[in-house]
Design a protein around this motif. Structure first.
Motif, short mmCIF file in Angstrom:
data_model
loop_
_atom_site.label_atom_id
_atom_site.label_comp_id
_atom_site.label_asym_id
_atom_site.label_seq_id
_atom_site.Cartn_x
_atom_site.Cartn_y
_atom_site.Cartn_z
N ALA A 446 19.84 -8.39 -35.31
CA ALA A 446 19.07 -9.22 -36.24
C ALA A 446 17.64 -9.42 -35.77
CB ALA A 446 19.78 -10.57 -36.43
N ILE A 447 17.47 -9.67 -34.47
CA ILE A 447 16.12 -9.86 -33.92
C ILE A 447 15.29 -8.59 -34.09
CG2 ILE A 447 14.82 -10.26 -31.80
CD1 ILE A 447 17.02 -12.16 -30.92
N TRP A 448 15.92 -7.46 -33.83
CA TRP A 448 15.20 -6.20 -33.95
C TRP A 448 14.75 -5.95 -35.38
CZ3 TRP A 448 12.32 -2.36 -32.77
CH2 TRP A 448 12.35 -1.19 -33.51
N LEU A 449 15.61 -6.17 -36.36
CA LEU A 449 15.23 -5.95 -37.76
C LEU A 449 14.13 -6.92 -38.19
CD1 LEU A 449 18.70 -5.27 -39.42
CD2 LEU A 449 16.93 -3.62 -38.82
N ALA A 450 14.22 -8.17 -37.72
CA ALA A 450 13.18 -9.14 -38.05
C ALA A 450 11.84 -8.73 -37.46
CB ALA A 450 13.59 -10.53 -37.56
N VAL A 451 11.83 -8.34 -36.20
CA VAL A 451 10.58 -7.91 -35.55
C VAL A 451 10.05 -6.64 -36.21
CG1 VAL A 451 9.61 -7.01 -33.40
CG2 VAL A 451 11.13 -9.00 -33.35
N ARG A 452 10.94 -5.75 -36.60
CA ARG A 452 10.53 -4.47 -37.19
C ARG A 452 9.90 -4.66 -38.57
NH1 ARG A 452 8.90 -0.79 -39.49
NH2 ARG A 452 9.70 1.35 -39.70
N HIS A 453 10.48 -5.55 -39.42
CA HIS A 453 10.05 -5.63 -40.81
C HIS A 453 9.24 -6.89 -41.11
CE1 HIS A 453 12.37 -2.13 -42.14
NE2 HIS A 453 13.34 -2.56 -41.35
N TRP A 454 9.53 -8.01 -40.50
CA TRP A 454 8.82 -9.25 -40.83
C TRP A 454 7.53 -9.40 -40.03
CZ3 TRP A 454 13.42 -13.27 -40.91
CH2 TRP A 454 14.26 -12.95 -41.99
N TYR A 455 7.62 -9.14 -38.74
CA TYR A 455 6.46 -9.34 -37.89
C TYR A 455 5.71 -8.03 -37.61
CZ TYR A 455 8.71 -13.82 -37.27
OH TYR A 455 9.29 -15.04 -37.50
N GLY A 456 6.36 -6.92 -37.95
CA GLY A 456 5.67 -5.64 -37.94
C GLY A 456 5.69 -4.95 -36.60
N TRP A 457 6.27 -3.78 -36.59
CA TRP A 457 6.13 -2.87 -35.46
C TRP A 457 4.99 -1.95 -35.86
CZ3 TRP A 457 9.81 -2.29 -31.23
CH2 TRP A 457 9.49 -1.26 -30.36
N TYR A 458 3.76 -2.35 -35.52
CA TYR A 458 2.58 -1.76 -36.16
C TYR A 458 2.46 -0.26 -35.93
CZ TYR A 458 1.25 -6.61 -36.82
OH TYR A 458 1.25 -7.92 -37.18
N GLY A 459 2.70 0.13 -34.68
CA GLY A 459 2.56 1.55 -34.39
C GLY A 459 3.50 2.39 -35.21
N LEU A 460 4.75 1.91 -35.33
CA LEU A 460 5.73 2.66 -36.10
C LEU A 460 5.42 2.64 -37.59
CD1 LEU A 460 8.35 4.26 -36.07
CD2 LEU A 460 9.62 2.10 -36.21
N GLN A 461 4.93 1.48 -38.10
CA GLN A 461 4.62 1.41 -39.52
C GLN A 461 3.47 2.36 -39.89
OE1 GLN A 461 3.79 -2.71 -40.30
NE2 GLN A 461 5.96 -3.27 -40.44
N ILE A 462 2.44 2.42 -39.06
CA ILE A 462 1.32 3.33 -39.36
C ILE A 462 1.80 4.77 -39.32
CG2 ILE A 462 -0.90 4.14 -38.50
CD1 ILE A 462 -1.44 1.32 -37.50
N GLU A 463 2.61 5.10 -38.33
CA GLU A 463 3.07 6.50 -38.23
C GLU A 463 4.00 6.83 -39.38
OE1 GLU A 463 4.76 6.22 -34.41
OE2 GLU A 463 2.87 6.37 -33.35
N ASP A 464 4.81 5.84 -39.82
CA ASP A 464 5.71 6.11 -40.94
C ASP A 464 4.91 6.33 -42.23
OD1 ASP A 464 7.75 5.82 -39.23
OD2 ASP A 464 8.34 3.79 -39.85
N SER A 465 3.82 5.57 -42.39
CA SER A 465 3.04 5.69 -43.63
C SER A 465 2.31 7.02 -43.69
CB SER A 465 2.04 4.54 -43.73
OG SER A 465 1.10 4.60 -42.63
N ARG A 466 2.03 7.67 -42.56
CA ARG A 466 1.33 8.95 -42.55
C ARG A 466 2.24 10.12 -42.90
NH1 ARG A 466 -2.19 8.22 -36.96
NH2 ARG A 466 -3.59 6.57 -37.74
N LYS A 467 3.54 9.87 -42.86
CA LYS A 467 4.45 11.00 -43.11
C LYS A 467 4.60 11.25 -44.58
CE LYS A 467 6.98 10.03 -38.87
NZ LYS A 467 8.26 9.64 -38.27
#
Length: 467
Positions: A446-467
């Motif tokens: 639960a903590i991982w999903l919250a950090v990933r989507h609510w607070y943002g794993w920025y590096g991963l989000q930017i790389e995901d958006s470039r794909k």
């Protein structure tokens, strides 16, 4: 004592041909139903397209939207179908492994029970018997009248032994077909008897042979170094004369094979001046029936047990020695884990879908690796500690999970998902504190999903958006 070993009742087992055929029929029916649903949806779109053939603009807009949705639905159905196939196949694989492992545990327990509570060599303590006449009164009918008659009858009485000095040497042979172990027994005992009766001088020495033997040799009974012969062959009763106040000594010796236990039974007698020494010339031996020996001496090659009863003592249960076995602990843990493994796999796959992009190829490879790790754990746990085996397997699983991400951030996300969704849940079902470990795994997810989507794993989000 024998037990029939079987798997878990009602659990599917693909090693059984009938269940394998039934599984194939169900898979075929489910596949046909899915194909018909997809075709029906395609036909529905075609019918709607035909209905809007006169309105080209509306038809183009409508078909464009439905084509996109249909394409997305087909793509989602592909992932859903693959996950369902992995779940179903994984369930039947795990249920089969659970059945086999449960069968293996039952067989192992039955072997241990047979070795501990199976055949045994039981030596019954000898007795001194004499015959005496006692008065008896009974009623009978003579010429139609009831007459009271006084008579005498012969009655068997028994006397206790004045002393018993028993020594038995035990050797074990474990290389015997169909038997857990066989004892080779070298038995020698000296029994002392004192005639404390004033008017009786004729006695019988009852020295029964051991029960449960497969081979009995050199059985011999001596009185004051003179060999005695039984009155009737097979009953092992020896008559002798002894004047009041005198004493005599009997010696009983034999060699026997049987087991894998040797016990001495008092047959309800009182033991006086009794000493039993059992020397086991093999390891992993312990005393039986909970009658603690007075002395236990152990060296590298043998163990000596000594029971000493100086005064009158009654021992209810037979006591002696048996081959000790290592206790079987933690049974049923692996079968329970295997039954819950598909749920753990679904947990892990959902974390991966919610954390990083997953292709059909990656899902198929990840599912194959997960169930292959469980298969390895199932067989490694037969030879080593299950927690240690899973720790080793987890390192391989984490190393392979790194390849699920195309970038470093995505790979780190796959590692976190694998720890929270696969490694910790499986470990939680292996260790005693299952509830605590599973709670930690759920909280970490639960903590991982919250950090990933609510607070943002920025590096991963930017790389995901470039794909």
């Amino acid at each position: 004592m024998f037990f029939s070993t079987q798997g878990v009742p009602g659990l599917p087992d693909l090693t059984h041909p009938t269940e394998l055929i039934q599984f194939g029929n169900h898979v075929l029916k489910a596949s046909l139903l899915l194909v018909f649903l997809i075709l029906a949806l395609g036909v529905a779109i075609a019918v709607v397209s035909f209905a809007f053939r006169r309105h080209q603009q509306e038809e183009a807009i409508f078909l464009g939207e439905w084509a996109i949705r249909y394409s997305q639905l087909l793509q989602g159905l592909q992932h859903l179908t693959l996950v369902l196939v992995l779940l179903v196949v994984g369930f039947f694989l795990c249920s089969t492994l659970s059945n086999r492992y449960h069968y293996w545990e039952q067989t192992k327990v039955a072997q241990v029970v047979q070795s501990v509570a199976g055949d045994k060599l039981e030596q019954i303590a000898p007795q001194i018997r004499y015959v005496t006449k006692e008065p008896i009164t009974y009623n009978t009918q003579v010429n139609g009248k009831i007459v009271r008659v006084s008579d005498t009858q012969q009655v068997n009485r028994f006397l206790p032994l004045a002393g018993s000095q028993v020594q038995v040497k035990l050797d074990q042979n474990t290389d015997v077909q169909g038997r857990s172990a066989v004892y080779k027994v070298d038995y020698g005992a000296d029994y002392k008897f004192v005639n404390r009766l004033k008017d009786i001088n004729s006695f019988f020495f009852e020295a029964p042979i051991p029960n449960g033997y497969s081979l009995l040799a050199n059985y011999k009974v001596e009185r004051d170094r003179t060999r005695l012969e039984p009155i009737n062959p097979g009953n092992y009763s020896f008559s002798f004369q002894l004047q009041p106040g005198e004493e005599t000594t009997f010696r009983v010796t034999y060699e026997a094979r049987g087991g894998p236990r040797w016990v001495y039974s008092t047959a309800g007698q009182l033991l006086s001046n009794f000493r039993l020494t059992a020397i086991a010339n093999f390891s992993s031996v312990d005393f039986a029936s909970g009658i603690v020996p007075n002395e236990i001496k152990t060296d590298r090659r043998s163990t000596q047990f000594t029971w000493i009863f100086n005064d009158n003592v009654s021992v209810k249960n037979p006591f002696g020695v048996f081959t000790n076995t290592n206790p079987i602990r933690n049974t049923g843990i692996i079968p329970r884990l295997l039954l819950l493994a598909p749920a753990i796999f679904l947990w892990w796959i959902l974390l991966l879908y919610l954390s990083l992009p997953m292709s059909l190829k990656n899902v198929a490879i990840a599912g194959s690796i997960f169930f292959a790790c469980l298969l390895t754990l199932t067989y490694l746990s037969r030879f080593m500690n299950a927690e240690l085996a899973w720790t080793m397997i987890s390192l391989v699983l984490l190393t392979l999970s790194w390849g699920l991400g195309l970038t470093r951030s995505a790979s780190l996300a796959a590692i976190v998902c694998t720890i929270a969704g696969a490694v910790l849940p499986v470990l939680g079902l292996l260790v005693p504190f299952s509830g605590l470990t599973l709670s930690v795994a759920g909280l970490l997810s639960a903590i991982w999903l919250a950090v990933r989507h609510w607070y943002g794993w920025y590096g991963l989000q930017i790389e995901d958006s470039r794909k």
